[in-house]
Design an enzyme around this catalytic site. Sequence first.
Site, PDB file in Angstrom:
ATOM      1  N   GLY A   1     -32.894 -94.569 -10.373  1.00 18.88           N
ATOM      2  CA  GLY A   1     -32.687 -95.767 -11.185  1.00 18.88           C
ATOM      3  C   GLY A   1     -32.881 -97.045 -10.388  1.00 18.88           C
TER       4      GLY A   1
ATOM      5  N   ASP B   1     -45.985 -96.322 -14.241  1.00 24.51           N
ATOM      6  CA  ASP B   1     -45.247 -95.484 -13.292  1.00 24.51           C
ATOM      7  C   ASP B   1     -45.857 -94.095 -13.166  1.00 24.51           C
ATOM      8  OD1 ASP B   1     -43.658 -97.695 -13.537  1.00 24.51           O
ATOM      9  OD2 ASP B   1     -42.104 -96.699 -14.711  1.00 24.51           O
TER      10      ASP B   1
HETATM   11  C1  GLA Z   1     -41.051 -99.943 -16.199  1.00 22.84           C
HETATM   12  C2  GLA Z   1     -41.969 -99.214 -17.183  1.00 22.84           C
HETATM   13  C3  GLA Z   1     -43.438 -99.488 -16.856  1.00 22.84           C
HETATM   14  C4  GLA Z   1     -43.712-100.980 -16.714  1.00 22.84           C
HETATM   15  C5  GLA Z   1     -42.668-101.629 -15.793  1.00 22.84           C
HETATM   16  C6  GLA Z   1     -42.804-103.112 -15.754  1.00 22.84           C
HETATM   17  O1  GLA Z   1     -41.192 -99.420 -14.907  1.00 22.84           O
HETATM   18  O2  GLA Z   1     -41.753 -97.816 -17.140  1.00 22.84           O
HETATM   19  O3  GLA Z   1     -44.278 -98.915 -17.848  1.00 22.84           O
HETATM   20  O4  GLA Z   1     -43.767-101.613 -17.964  1.00 22.84           O
HETATM   21  O5  GLA Z   1     -41.343-101.312 -16.198  1.00 22.84           O
HETATM   22  O6  GLA Z   1     -44.006-103.471 -15.172  1.00 22.84           O
END
Ligand code: GLA
Length: 428
Positions: free
Chosen positions: A141, A200
């Site tokens: 997290g 991500d």
């Molecule tokens: C989180 C989400 C991603 C992206 C980021 C901000 O990590 O999972 O898809 O939107 O926030 O860039």
Amino acid sequence: MNKHAVAFPPPAQAALERFPIVFSDAVDYAGPLGAAWAPGRVNLIGEHTDYNDGFVLPIAVDRVTAFAGRTRSDGIVRLWSAYFQEYAQFLLEGLPASFEQQRAKLPEWARYALGVVAELTRKGVKLAGFDAVIDGDVPLGGGMSSSAALEVATAQACALFSEGRFTIAAEDATLTPMQVAAICQRAEQIASGVQCGILDQAASCLGRPGQAILLDCRSLEYRYLPFDAPTISLMVIDTGVRRELAASAYNERRRQCEEATTMLREIILQHEPANEAARSISALRDITQEQFDRYGADLPEVLRRRAGYVIAEDGRVLQTVKLLETNAFEEIGELLWQSHAGLRDEYQVSSVELDTLVEIAGQVPGVLGARMLGGGFGGCTINLVRDESVEALRQAVEQQYPARTGRQASIDICRAAGGPGSAWASQA
Ligand code: GLA
């Protein structure tokens, strides 16, 4: 899949050692002991641009989530989380239809794994059950995408333990890494309710040592850029605040961006009825900085701020790409400060703790740039620091952060590392 890897990442090694202790009952295993893993990520720049069809520039880091386990012959998936010291179990049979029902009975961490298995099944992939220990060194997290690492590692584990029934590779495989990223993105959405973009999961799937990944989140085309400055460190500083990707705020930002897109398209067409290209505007990605400067003032204030940030951030990603070609890290650092200011003031997803860390970094000579990382509201900052200033930043954080926030920060230095992997550890 690398069947003859000599070195397992440390969490995979730890999970392999723990497997016979945790799963000591007399299951009739159908295959040898093996491990699969996937990395977390940092994002150099391009925050909240992914779900606006824009650009991102992430780096997979040298921290992984790993599975170690064996195939079962009865369609059951049983997991042990070393971090939570907890078992979870679900059935392949009935998925994806039984997803909601099975999800409700699982601890939160296991829902991501179930989501991936459900989405793989939806794609028609044939899976085998397995038992596995999960271990990892991606801070949970904390903004380094531990959930994406868990999802991509689940997909790798499924491929390994299904023993050839499905494969993941760039060519001649059931699924390409980018298809796996899309499946894992969907898994995150159904497991957590956050309508996340693909940043991500793509970063975890595509990582390469010493390289950053420029990803076009619309076409899903990507290319690698060297990120291997010998005298610059990438410091990740954790605020110690765990506000899980505040699902409602994230989804609200996404809706606001969609609303701003629709309104801007209408405004542009009102002023320029002959502008055929404007008719196909479908995301903030399609609106130029110049169009925004001309018409943005007609938007309601909140939408103007949100859209203004995203459009500028997309521009900063493309500028960073150019600057990386000449290793112009001073200028890249400048863009990081700007990115943070936009996330704090216009997109409004920062926090007191994140702002404090960025402020502290701003006072240390040799810190080229810093900003909050990921979705926001908690988690980490990313800092681009000259090697000789790493200690000074560490000291400044240790001296000032607890006094100003009442919390402890933890500091990590990350390297651009490789993507997912898997290997057998034994023949029997
Ligand atoms: C989180 C989400 C991603 C992206 C980021 C901000 O990590 O999972 O898809 O939107 O926030 O860039």
